[in-house]
Design an enzyme around this catalytic site. Structure first.
Site, PDB file in Angstrom:
ATOM      1  N   LYS A  89     -17.099   1.808   0.302  1.00 53.67           N
ATOM      2  CA  LYS A  89     -17.170   0.894  -0.782  1.00 53.67           C
ATOM      3  C   LYS A  89     -15.857  -0.297  -0.524  1.00 53.67           C
ATOM      4  CE  LYS A  89     -16.907   3.372  -4.098  1.00 53.67           C
ATOM      5  NZ  LYS A  89     -15.542   3.879  -4.919  1.00 53.67           N
TER       6      LYS A  89
ATOM      7  N   ASP B 100      -7.201   0.639   0.747  1.00 57.17           N
ATOM      8  CA  ASP B 100      -7.976  -0.319   0.455  1.00 57.17           C
ATOM      9  C   ASP B 100      -7.613  -1.749   0.086  1.00 57.17           C
ATOM     10  OD1 ASP B 100     -10.723   0.578   0.891  1.00 57.17           O
ATOM     11  OD2 ASP B 100     -10.841   1.765  -0.948  1.00 57.17           O
TER      12      ASP B 100
ATOM     13  N   LYS C 113     -34.301   8.619   2.231  1.00 55.59           N
ATOM     14  CA  LYS C 113     -34.722   9.105   0.787  1.00 55.59           C
ATOM     15  C   LYS C 113     -34.093   8.188  -0.125  1.00 55.59           C
ATOM     16  CE  LYS C 113     -37.169  12.474   0.786  1.00 55.59           C
ATOM     17  NZ  LYS C 113     -38.717  12.110   0.793  1.00 55.59           N
TER      18      LYS C 113
ATOM     19  N   PRO D 241     -31.712  10.087  -4.380  1.00 59.07           N
ATOM     20  CA  PRO D 241     -30.424  10.220  -4.996  1.00 59.07           C
ATOM     21  C   PRO D 241     -29.763   8.668  -5.520  1.00 59.07           C
ATOM     22  CG  PRO D 241     -30.485  11.141  -2.863  1.00 59.07           C
ATOM     23  CD  PRO D 241     -31.864  10.603  -2.989  1.00 59.07           C
TER      24      PRO D 241
ATOM     25  N   GLY E 253       7.053   8.019  10.017  1.00 51.79           N
ATOM     26  CA  GLY E 253       6.775   9.477   9.660  1.00 51.79           C
ATOM     27  C   GLY E 253       7.995   9.695   8.808  1.00 51.79           C
TER      28      GLY E 253
ATOM     29  N   CYS F 165       9.517   1.978  12.249  1.00 45.35           N
ATOM     30  CA  CYS F 165      10.121   2.701  10.966  1.00 45.35           C
ATOM     31  C   CYS F 165      10.848   3.950  11.542  1.00 45.35           C
ATOM     32  CB  CYS F 165       9.153   3.004   9.892  1.00 45.35           C
ATOM     33  SG  CYS F 165      10.255   3.107   8.389  1.00 45.35           S
TER      34      CYS F 165
ATOM     35  N   GLY G  16       9.939   5.481  14.118  1.00 43.68           N
ATOM     36  CA  GLY G  16       9.911   4.975  15.855  1.00 43.68           C
ATOM     37  C   GLY G  16      11.105   4.393  16.175  1.00 43.68           C
TER      38      GLY G  16
ATOM     39  N   ARG H 260      13.905   5.696   3.308  1.00 45.95           N
ATOM     40  CA  ARG H 260      15.240   6.018   2.650  1.00 45.95           C
ATOM     41  C   ARG H 260      16.400   5.985   3.643  1.00 45.95           C
ATOM     42  NH1 ARG H 260      13.643   8.124  -2.281  1.00 45.95           N
ATOM     43  NH2 ARG H 260      11.771   9.033  -2.336  1.00 45.95           N
TER      44      ARG H 260
ATOM     45  N   HIS I 259       7.717  -2.165   8.660  1.00 48.06           N
ATOM     46  CA  HIS I 259       6.221  -1.789   8.946  1.00 48.06           C
ATOM     47  C   HIS I 259       5.310  -3.226   9.258  1.00 48.06           C
ATOM     48  CE1 HIS I 259       6.076   2.495   8.195  1.00 48.06           C
ATOM     49  NE2 HIS I 259       7.037   2.238   7.359  1.00 48.06           N
TER      50      HIS I 259
ATOM     51  N   GLU J 228       2.746  -3.840  10.635  1.00 49.37           N
ATOM     52  CA  GLU J 228       1.612  -3.457  10.725  1.00 49.37           C
ATOM     53  C   GLU J 228       0.896  -4.136   9.324  1.00 49.37           C
ATOM     54  OE1 GLU J 228       3.655  -0.903  10.864  1.00 49.37           O
ATOM     55  OE2 GLU J 228       3.098   0.665   9.676  1.00 49.37           O
TER      56      GLU J 228
HETATM   57  N1  GLN Z   1      11.594   9.174   7.349  1.00 46.05           N
HETATM   58  C1  GLN Z   1      12.219   7.932   7.575  1.00 46.05           C
HETATM   59  C2  GLN Z   1      13.047   7.377   6.291  1.00 46.05           C
HETATM   60  O1  GLN Z   1      12.699   7.851   5.225  1.00 46.05           O
HETATM   61  C3  GLN Z   1      11.203   6.743   7.976  1.00 46.05           C
HETATM   62  C4  GLN Z   1       9.983   6.448   7.089  1.00 46.05           C
HETATM   63  C5  GLN Z   1       8.962   5.620   7.792  1.00 46.05           C
HETATM   64  O2  GLN Z   1       8.659   5.684   9.038  1.00 46.05           O
HETATM   65  N2  GLN Z   1       8.209   4.909   7.082  1.00 46.05           N
HETATM   66  O3  GLN Z   1      13.641   6.469   6.452  1.00 46.05           O
END
Ligand code: GLN
Length: 541
Positions: A17, A71, A187, A190, A359, A386, A388, A470, A517, A519
């Site tokens: 969607k 989205d 079909k 639905p 992460g 980040c 990384g 953070r 970020h 991306e």
């Molecule tokens: N965990 C890390 C922080 O909070 C990096 C966050 C992230 O990669 N978006 O600073």
């Protein structure tokens, strides 16, 4: 005059969607109209920041620091626009505003009721979003499917808007057409039920988008049209495609753009998706491959889920690969493997480049640090996003500066060498359990140093990128790092925060870590400069 197009789901979720909404927007935009798009999530969560990305998909961050649904990222990529917070709403967010208004006596002593006050707040948001974007068309994607208790109030808002201005509101139903393997026949039933359910909410669809493995044949179009009170031409085939960016072109093959304009009594337009078609032709024809390893802590989730959780990173790599006229091949590598079996690190040499995406938390961190060390020593082009970047800093501290116990305080609060640490204002947030919407979020300036990889990629001195974290680079270690050969190539001028680190060109082919970020700002026709240069370096390897 602003016109509104609601996109509602039928039969089941997960049939595209969001892509359909973005694609309808794209074809209207290609005909010379200003378009914006809104996502409605029926959750109680006020934003997507507190939702598990493995369950809900990526948290997409807007320039103004909202944590939204993936989205919104689709809309930004397809429409090449920046979308702000007003374009994202959840049930929780709508109710929060209504309750706050009530507390402020803004309803003037009246009884505040679910209907009409909640749909009225939904309508206010939709109209404000249209006004702020100076949009000719506002697309509104209603999350979930018709018949769900959760989205009734949003459908009610849509119905009220139609009553208020019948000529300015259109409804799309995006529905799924199964082909049971034993029957081999598509079909329509639905979808007939889905239309009836929508009817019982007081809404008649103007178009049905038929998601299926194959195109809908004429007899079935006829049948569906008759049963659903529609014309054959308003039943639009939307068969599976190899690549999402083909979808707008498919819709245009059905002349959908002009069909929509006609319903709004607007003149047909001939402007075409020229650049978009050229891009799709590149996507279909590139042969040479670039192999990128994406290293992180991955559960046994399967690639399908990962594709949703890291969608902006994946798309940014693709955009950059296509700009370099190559085909991206991504491999997900679980960092926990390197903790248990360090000999496995050698597999990294097979890849042309390595990415560590954002992460949180402790699990898999030591494995990621080992992988970064391998990329640094074996000169594998490296791009850290980040977390990384933060873990590349820890790796450099440990192995290039001799601070063996260096760590981020996210993993070890008591480390003697907190090279990545939490900011004072963030400590207060965590202590007071203020988790929602309280990270360093949204766009911040970054000043780039002359002669660096970053400056050469952007070709600008001052850039702006989106954040969600953070923890920060600890400036107490800056001098030591620089003495040991790390380049601080980007800094936030307002707060003197380190935003980009890199290794010298004569020491490594391409090693860059960014606190933000990138991306989120990559677009199919405007790849992000850092991703583009990373892929270029990967191709040289
Ligand atoms: N965990 C890390 C922080 O909070 C990096 C966050 C992230 O990669 N978006 O600073």
């Amino acid at each position: 005059m602003t016109r509104y197009i609601f996109v509602i789901g039928g039969v089941m979720s997960g049939v595209g969607k969001g892509t359909a909404t973005a694609s309808i927007g794209k074809i209207l935009q290609s005909k010379g109209y200003a378009v914006t798009a809104i996502k409605i999530d029926p959750y109680i969560n006020v934003d997507a920041g507190t939702m598990n990305p493995i369950e809900h998909g990526e948290v997409f961050v807007t320039v103004d620091g909202d944590e939204t649904d993936q989205d919104i990222g689709n809309y930004e990529r397809f429409l090449d626009i920046n979308i702000t917070s007003i374009n994202y709403m959840t049930t929780g967010r709508v109710y929060k505003t209504v309750i706050e208004k009530e507390r402020n006596l803004e309803y003037g002593g009246r009884c505040v009721e679910v209907v009409p006050h909640v749909p009225e707040e939904v309508i206010r948001r939709i109209k404000t979003a249209g006004k702020e974007a100076h949009a000719d068309f506002v697309l509104i994607e209603v999350g979930g499917t018709v018949g769900e208790y959760q989205n009734i109030l949003f459908l009610e808002a849509a119905r009220m808007m139609k009553i208020e201005a019948p000529k300015n509101v259109l409804f799309f139903l995006v529905s799924y057409f199964p082909i049971p393997s034993k029957l081999g026949e598509m079909k329509t039933k639905p979808t007939q039920y889905a239309v009836r359910t929508l009817n019982s909410a007081g809404i008649q669809p103007d178009f049905v988008l038929c998601r299926a493995e194959r195109p809908l044949d004429e007899p079935r179009k006829r049948k569906l049209a008759v049963f659903c009170n529609m014309q054959d031409g308003d039943i639009i085939s939307a068969p599976d495609v190899n690549h999402v960016y083909e979808v707008p072109i498919n819709f245009e093959n059905d002349d959908l753009g002009n069909k929509i304009l006609k319903k709004f009594h607007l003149r047909p337009a001939t402007k075409d998706l020229k650049d978009w078609r050229a891009l799709v032709s590149v996507i279909k024809n590139v042969k040479k491959e670039v192999h990128i390893a994406v290293v992180g802590k991955y559960f046994s989730t399967g690639e399908f889920v990962l594709a949703d959780s890291y969608i902006s990173v994946i798309e940014a790599i693709k955009h950059a690969a296509w700009a370099n006229k190559v085909k991206p091949v991504l491999t997900w590598l679980n960092s926990e493997d390197y903790e248990k079996h360090p000999a496995k690190l050698k597999e990294l040499s097979k890849y042309d480049g390595m990415v560590v995406p954002g992460g949180f938390g402790t699990r898999g961190v030591e494995g990621i640090i080992k992988a970064i060390e391998y990329a640094r020593i074996h000169k594998i082009p490296y791009f850290g996003l980040c977390y990384g970047m933060q873990l590349a800093t820890v790796e450099f501290a440990r192995h290039a500066c001799g601070l063996k116990d260096a760590q981020t305080t996210e993993v070890d609060v008591k480390t003697k060498n907190p090279v990545i640490h939490i900011m004072p204002e963030q400590i207060k947030n965590v202590e007071n359990k203020r988790y929602g919407g309280s990270m360093r979020l949204g766009a911040y300036d970054c000043w780039l140093e002359k002669g660096t990889l970053a400056r050469e990629a952007y070709k600008e001195n001052l850039i702006s990128e989106r954040h969600r974290h953070r923890y920060e680079f600890n400036n107490d270690y800056k001098d030591l790092f620089v003495k040991k050969g790390l380049i601080i190539s980007g800094t936030n001028p307002q707060k003197n925060l380190v935003e980009i680190i890199e290794l010298p060109k004569n020491k490594h082919p391409w090693f860059v870590g960014v606190q933000f970020h990138p991306e989120f700002q990559s677009r199919p026709l405007r790849p992000h400069p850092l991703f583009r240069e990373f892929i270029k370096a990967a191709l040289k390897k």
